[in-house]
Design an enzyme around this catalytic site. Structure first.
Site, PDB file in Angstrom:
ATOM      1  N   ASP A 206      27.484   4.296 -22.815  1.00 21.89           N
ATOM      2  CA  ASP A 206      27.232   5.344 -23.936  1.00 21.89           C
ATOM      3  C   ASP A 206      26.832   4.445 -25.186  1.00 21.89           C
ATOM      4  OD1 ASP A 206      28.261   7.957 -25.324  1.00 21.89           O
ATOM      5  OD2 ASP A 206      29.071   6.367 -26.613  1.00 21.89           O
TER       6      ASP A 206
ATOM      7  N   GLU B 221      22.632   4.887 -22.027  1.00 18.82           N
ATOM      8  CA  GLU B 221      21.743   5.694 -22.919  1.00 18.82           C
ATOM      9  C   GLU B 221      21.196   4.986 -24.025  1.00 18.82           C
ATOM     10  OE1 GLU B 221      23.227   9.047 -26.007  1.00 18.82           O
ATOM     11  OE2 GLU B 221      24.651   7.264 -26.013  1.00 18.82           O
TER      12      GLU B 221
HETATM   13  C1  NOJ Z   1      26.758   9.813 -26.935  1.00 19.82           C
HETATM   14  C2  NOJ Z   1      27.221  11.143 -26.260  1.00 19.82           C
HETATM   15  O1  NOJ Z   1      25.917  11.323 -25.294  1.00 19.82           O
HETATM   16  C3  NOJ Z   1      27.159  12.134 -27.338  1.00 19.82           C
HETATM   17  O2  NOJ Z   1      27.774  13.533 -26.842  1.00 19.82           O
HETATM   18  C4  NOJ Z   1      28.396  11.858 -28.364  1.00 19.82           C
HETATM   19  O3  NOJ Z   1      28.623  12.942 -29.127  1.00 19.82           O
HETATM   20  C5  NOJ Z   1      28.086  10.324 -28.923  1.00 19.82           C
HETATM   21  N1  NOJ Z   1      27.881   9.461 -27.878  1.00 19.82           N
HETATM   22  C6  NOJ Z   1      29.113  10.079 -29.803  1.00 19.82           C
HETATM   23  O4  NOJ Z   1      30.283  10.089 -29.442  1.00 19.82           O
END
Ligand code: NOJ
Length: 566
Positions: free
Chosen positions: A229, A290
């Site tokens: 993430d 990501e």
């Molecule tokens: C990335 C995640 O995909 C998203 O859903 C989230 O809100 C953000 N990180 C912040 O936590």
């Protein structure tokens, strides 16, 4: 004679090759790592399947649906965060990295899911949130307790510029300053996202050690890798310089628009990724990134100079093409395909509006859903699907501010309604609550569920679901689609995107009509070194002959045709 070339026919043709599908070991017979030809499927656990009828999806619910995923052609699932969390950002605020949120079950349910996945050759990946924790995490609780606490430096604490003035001008992705004043120690802590999500200080080696311990712990439990993430915001500038402000415009939250040069994409993050990759490699695990990037150079950097960082950095630039433009997609594909790394295509996820809404024209939406499926599932690269895309789920955005569950939507209403719309319950059948749960689900089911659901679509030969099923079957069994070189065709065509996937003399041709008119396409195959006069239809989203002349392929509005050169 015109015949319909639907799933049944395709399955028959492909039956012989089906044995090659199984990916039991970590490399296939040609030495490719397991993830390279796998199809990944993102599950938002709160919305997939509710086994105990409390209105919230859970891990046993996912386990109960593995046979469906197997049938569909999924090789690996990535589960969005399922750890204990106060849920201010629906799981992306983790209070304990070593457990399971009781809403979703217990650790033994995760073990059972991994084991059930193994039986079916479906790997399970988790979401690894390295960049920040919940403010309820005990690490942060200790850190905020005093300026001299041993974990003080695990997070990013600074003095303000002056009374009530944050340390610098960085803004949060969820609106407002990215700094929050914490009265007990009279300092500000940094949070790129929501204030209850304080960023960790990755310049402190103890943070890296703690997170790598978490990583190993889950890998030893049998998970096959992680989606990483928000790695782009893992580090901030060591000198905390202000970001430049661009013009006078304000964003949806009313904040100045900044060029994020000091709070994003800092070079130090690559060192962490290399070391994390070494940990993943010990377990033959995969790292999906990501990786939001502005350009291809940034995306390339995530693979690592020696291919030793993120195995699968997702290309999100692709998701920013918000109209059906053959030229725009062609350009994007050329960038990613030419990047030197193995491409990773995504069409939507829990942060991005669903395909049905982004590209649908209101009249040909089902055709367009199939067209986009054909695009990302026939390109050279690994595909990451999002649950529900295969049945043509659409966004169900909140209508009233009091219904909004996503913090981003609460803060940004009405300009930014948040992401609830793309996170609604999976539609399993036409019964109440779409078969997701016997009780009212945490988010309302999308209103078209009576026809757009798994049970219904399985029984309709030309449904979006059966199209996905056929496409995934084809993809898994066709060498050219798995491994073939990408060769663009007819590069001047503004309406139709066409290309060849070429592998050891086998050529699969893909023709995607991105317009509302019938197009008669004359493919420039010979000049691309594929002198095929005829092709056999493998899969078409419209009625078409089983064999076509490549001098003129007729494609219906928004039709997708895939054939093999003869
Ligand atoms: C990335 C995640 O995909 C998203 O859903 C989230 O809100 C953000 N990180 C912040 O936590």
């Amino acid at each position: 004679m015109r015949v319909r070339v639907w799933s049944g026919t395709v399955l028959l043709w492909l039956g012989m090759a089906a044995g090659a599908w199984a990916q039991k070991s970590t490399v296939d017979e040609e030495g490719h790592p397991w993830w390279k030809h796998a199809v990944f499927y993102e599950i938002y656990p709160r919305s997939f399947a509710d086994s105990n009828n409390d209105g919230v999806g859970d891990l046993p619910g996912i386990t109960s649906r593995l046979d469906y995923l197997k049938w569909l052609g999924v090789d690996a699932i990535w589960i969005a965060p399922m750890y204990p969390s106060p849920e201010v950002d629906w799981g992306y605020d983790i209070s304990d990295y070593y457990g399971v949120n009781p809403d979703y079950g217990m650790l033994k349910d995760m073990d059972a899911l991994v084991a059930a996945g193994k039986e079916r050759n479906i790997r399970v990946l988790l979401d690894l949130v390295l960049t920040y924790t919940s403010d309820q995490n005990k690490w942060f609780q200790e850190s905020r307790s005093s300026r001299t606490n041993l974990k003080r430096d695990w997070y990013i604490w600074r003095d303000g510029k002056g009374p009530r003035q944050p340390p610098n001008n960085w803004t949060s992705n969820f609106g407002g300053s990215a700094w929050k004043y914490d009265a007990p120690t009279s300092q500000w802590y940094y949070h790129y996202f929501y204030p209850p999500q304080p960023n960790l200080n990755w310049r402190n080696p103890a943070v890296e050690k703690a997170m790598f311990d978490v990583t190993r712990w889950w890998l030893k439990r049998g998970v096959a890798g992680f989606r990483l993430d928000a790695v782009d915001v893992m580090f901030v500038d060591a000198q905390f310089r202000d970001n430049p402000v661009v013009g006078n415009d304000k964003n949806a939250f009313g904040d100045p628009v900044e060029r994020e040069i000091y709070d994003k994409n800092q070079p130090e993050l690559h060192g962490v990724l290399r070391r994390l990759r070494a940990v993943a490699d010990e377990f033959n695990a995969v790292l999906i990134g990501e990786t939001w990037t502005n350009d291809i150079a940034q995306l390339k950097a995530y693979y690592g100079e020696k291919g030793n960082e993120v195995n699968m950095p997702m290309d999100f630039m692709f998701t920013t093409v918000n109209k059906l433009s053959a030229a725009e997609f062609r350009k994007q594909i050329a960038w990613v395909d030419g990047s030197g790394g193995w491409p990773v295509y995504v069409m939507s996820n829990h942060d991005i509006r669903r395909v049905y809404d982004r590209y649908g024209d209101g009249k040909h939406n089902d055709q367009i859903a199939k067209l986009m499926a054909a695009l990302y599932l026939t390109l050279r690269g690994t595909a990451v699907m999002y649950y529900g895309e295969e049945i043509g789920m659409r966004n169900n955005d909140p209508k009233r501010p009091e219904d909004v569950k996503d913090s981003m939507g609460r803060l940004g209403w009405p300009k930014e309604k948040g992401r609830d719309g793309e996170r609604t319950p999976m539609q399993w059948n036409a019964s109440a609550n779409a078969g997701f749960s016997d009780v009212e689900p945490w988010l309302p089911v999308e209103e078209h569920y009576k026809s757009y659901n798994v049970r219904n679509e399985k029984s309709e030969a030309d449904s979006i679901l059966n199209y996905y099923h056929s496409l995934l079957t084809l993809r898994h069994t066709n060498k050219a689609l798995l491994e073939g070189k990408y060769i663009p065709l007819n590069e001047d065509d503004a309406n139709v995107l066409s290309y060849v996937r070429s592998y050891k003399g086998q050529n699969v041709i893909v023709v995607l009509n991105m317009s509302a008119a019938v197009r008669k396409v004359k493919l420039n195959l010979a000049e691309k070194g594929v002198p095929a006069k005829r092709a056999r239809t493998l899969l078409a989203s419209f009625a078409t002959p089983g064999e076509v002349q490549t001098s003129e392929i007729s494609v219906e509005p928004f039709g997708a045709w895939v054939g093999e050169a003869e």
